[in-house]
Design a protein around this motif. Structure first.
Motif, PDB file in Angstrom:
ATOM      1  N   VAL A  75       0.859  -1.179   0.000  1.00 53.78           N
ATOM      2  CA  VAL A  75       0.000   0.000   0.000  1.00 53.78           C
ATOM      3  C   VAL A  75       0.899   1.233   0.000  1.00 53.78           C
ATOM      4  CG1 VAL A  75      -1.825   1.239   1.223  1.00 53.78           C
ATOM      5  CG2 VAL A  75      -1.782  -1.273   1.254  1.00 53.78           C
ATOM      6  N   VAL A  76       0.689   2.095  -0.993  1.00 51.15           N
ATOM      7  CA  VAL A  76       1.514   3.287  -1.154  1.00 51.15           C
ATOM      8  C   VAL A  76       0.614   4.511  -1.113  1.00 51.15           C
ATOM      9  CG1 VAL A  76       3.225   4.461  -2.592  1.00 51.15           C
ATOM     10  CG2 VAL A  76       3.071   1.949  -2.641  1.00 51.15           C
ATOM     11  N   ASP A  77       0.904   5.425  -0.196  1.00 49.77           N
ATOM     12  CA  ASP A  77       0.149   6.672  -0.065  1.00 49.77           C
ATOM     13  C   ASP A  77       0.968   7.810  -0.644  1.00 49.77           C
ATOM     14  OD1 ASP A  77      -2.058   5.584   1.507  1.00 49.77           O
ATOM     15  OD2 ASP A  77      -0.587   5.389   3.117  1.00 49.77           O
ATOM     16  N   GLY A  78       0.289   8.748  -1.294  1.00 44.08           N
ATOM     17  CA  GLY A  78       1.003   9.888  -1.833  1.00 44.08           C
ATOM     18  C   GLY A  78       0.081  10.868  -2.511  1.00 44.08           C
ATOM     19  N   GLN A  79       0.694  11.768  -3.236  1.00 44.72           N
ATOM     20  CA  GLN A  79      -0.031  12.854  -3.874  1.00 44.72           C
ATOM     21  C   GLN A  79       0.187  12.795  -5.380  1.00 44.72           C
ATOM     22  OE1 GLN A  79      -0.279  16.883  -2.003  1.00 44.72           O
ATOM     23  NE2 GLN A  79       1.256  17.320  -3.549  1.00 44.72           N
ATOM     24  N   THR A  80      -0.861  13.100  -6.135  1.00 46.62           N
ATOM     25  CA  THR A  80      -0.762  13.165  -7.582  1.00 46.62           C
ATOM     26  C   THR A  80      -1.000  14.602  -8.025  1.00 46.62           C
ATOM     27  OG1 THR A  80      -1.488  10.875  -7.855  1.00 46.62           O
ATOM     28  CG2 THR A  80      -1.701  12.314  -9.766  1.00 46.62           C
ATOM     29  N   THR A  81      -0.081  15.097  -8.834  1.00 45.35           N
ATOM     30  CA  THR A  81      -0.224  16.429  -9.402  1.00 45.35           C
ATOM     31  C   THR A  81      -0.261  16.308 -10.916  1.00 45.35           C
ATOM     32  OG1 THR A  81       2.165  16.737  -9.441  1.00 45.35           O
ATOM     33  CG2 THR A  81       1.014  17.555  -7.511  1.00 45.35           C
ATOM     34  N   GLY A  82      -0.917  17.273 -11.550  1.00 43.61           N
ATOM     35  CA  GLY A  82      -0.974  17.249 -13.003  1.00 43.61           C
ATOM     36  C   GLY A  82      -1.912  18.309 -13.525  1.00 43.61           C
ATOM     37  N   ASP A  83      -2.242  18.169 -14.805  1.00 43.23           N
ATOM     38  CA  ASP A  83      -3.131  19.106 -15.476  1.00 43.23           C
ATOM     39  C   ASP A  83      -4.555  18.562 -15.441  1.00 43.23           C
ATOM     40  OD1 ASP A  83      -0.864  20.597 -16.095  1.00 43.23           O
ATOM     41  OD2 ASP A  83      -0.607  19.608 -18.038  1.00 43.23           O
ATOM     42  N   PHE A  84      -5.155  18.561 -14.254  1.00 46.89           N
ATOM     43  CA  PHE A  84      -6.524  18.083 -14.096  1.00 46.89           C
ATOM     44  C   PHE A  84      -7.183  18.873 -12.966  1.00 46.89           C
ATOM     45  CE2 PHE A  84      -3.682  15.288 -11.718  1.00 46.89           C
ATOM     46  CZ  PHE A  84      -4.232  15.304 -10.442  1.00 46.89           C
ATOM     47  N   PRO A  85      -8.515  18.979 -12.990  1.00 45.58           N
ATOM     48  CA  PRO A  85      -9.223  19.729 -11.944  1.00 45.58           C
ATOM     49  C   PRO A  85      -8.951  19.141 -10.558  1.00 45.58           C
ATOM     50  CG  PRO A  85     -10.694  19.231 -13.765  1.00 45.58           C
ATOM     51  CD  PRO A  85      -9.418  18.460 -14.002  1.00 45.58           C
ATOM     52  N   GLY A  86      -8.686  20.008  -9.582  1.00 44.81           N
ATOM     53  CA  GLY A  86      -8.470  19.573  -8.213  1.00 44.81           C
ATOM     54  C   GLY A  86      -7.038  19.214  -7.884  1.00 44.81           C
ATOM     55  N   SER A  87      -6.143  19.295  -8.874  1.00 44.40           N
ATOM     56  CA  SER A  87      -4.740  18.948  -8.631  1.00 44.40           C
ATOM     57  C   SER A  87      -4.154  19.895  -7.595  1.00 44.40           C
ATOM     58  CB  SER A  87      -3.947  19.073  -9.929  1.00 44.40           C
ATOM     59  OG  SER A  87      -2.570  18.862  -9.709  1.00 44.40           O
ATOM     60  N   PRO A  88      -3.392  19.346  -6.663  1.00 43.92           N
ATOM     61  CA  PRO A  88      -3.032  17.942  -6.440  1.00 43.92           C
ATOM     62  C   PRO A  88      -4.112  17.191  -5.642  1.00 43.92           C
ATOM     63  CG  PRO A  88      -1.897  19.302  -4.834  1.00 43.92           C
ATOM     64  CD  PRO A  88      -2.689  20.238  -5.732  1.00 43.92           C
ATOM     65  N   ILE A  89      -4.113  15.875  -5.791  1.00 46.25           N
ATOM     66  CA  ILE A  89      -5.060  15.004  -5.085  1.00 46.25           C
ATOM     67  C   ILE A  89      -4.265  13.895  -4.402  1.00 46.25           C
ATOM     68  CG2 ILE A  89      -6.977  13.383  -5.326  1.00 46.25           C
ATOM     69  CD1 ILE A  89      -7.892  14.945  -7.760  1.00 46.25           C
ATOM     70  N   ARG A  90      -4.670  13.555  -3.192  1.00 51.11           N
ATOM     71  CA  ARG A  90      -4.042  12.440  -2.457  1.00 51.11           C
ATOM     72  C   ARG A  90      -4.696  11.137  -2.899  1.00 51.11           C
ATOM     73  NH1 ARG A  90      -0.532  13.494   0.617  1.00 51.11           N
ATOM     74  NH2 ARG A  90      -0.597  11.574   1.799  1.00 51.11           N
TER      75      ARG A  90
END
Length: 108
Positions: A75-90
């Protein structure tokens, strides 16, 4: 941190950092399964299409912050960033391995 994770997961994360769709796809077993909010994707072809539409198109990069073994999964927890609404998302990525490949990935 990716160096500490099992090799197939570290390879997937490293390829994601480079936005390398082929490298990400190569981490999966031929008959692997991916489940996310968009549905279930089975096998290399579907997983490759999912990577290109869900990750590469939005330049989504997952940055692991912590990982643990739990109930036969990694199980890996982290954050995703990018060119999408709401970025960044956990997100939490739950990987199941088979040999030296990812057999299953669930993203929540």
């Amino acid at each position: 941190m990716t160096n500490e994770m099992p090799a197939p997961i570290a390879a997937y994360v490293a390829a994601n950092t480079r936005l390398d769709a082929d490298g990400m796809q190569a981490s999966f077993a031929q008959n692997a399964v991916v489940r996310d909010d968009r549905g279930t994707h089975v096998g290399h072809d579907e997983i490759g299409a999912w990577i290109r539409s869900a990750t590469i198109a939005s330049r989504a990069v997952f940055t692991p912050e912590a990982w643990r073994e739990q109930d036969g999964s990694i199980v890996v927890d982290g954050q995703t960033t990018g060119d999408f609404p709401g970025s960044p998302i956990r997100f939490t990525f739950r990987f199941m391995l088979k040999g030296e490949a990812i057999a299953k990935l669930e993203i929540a």
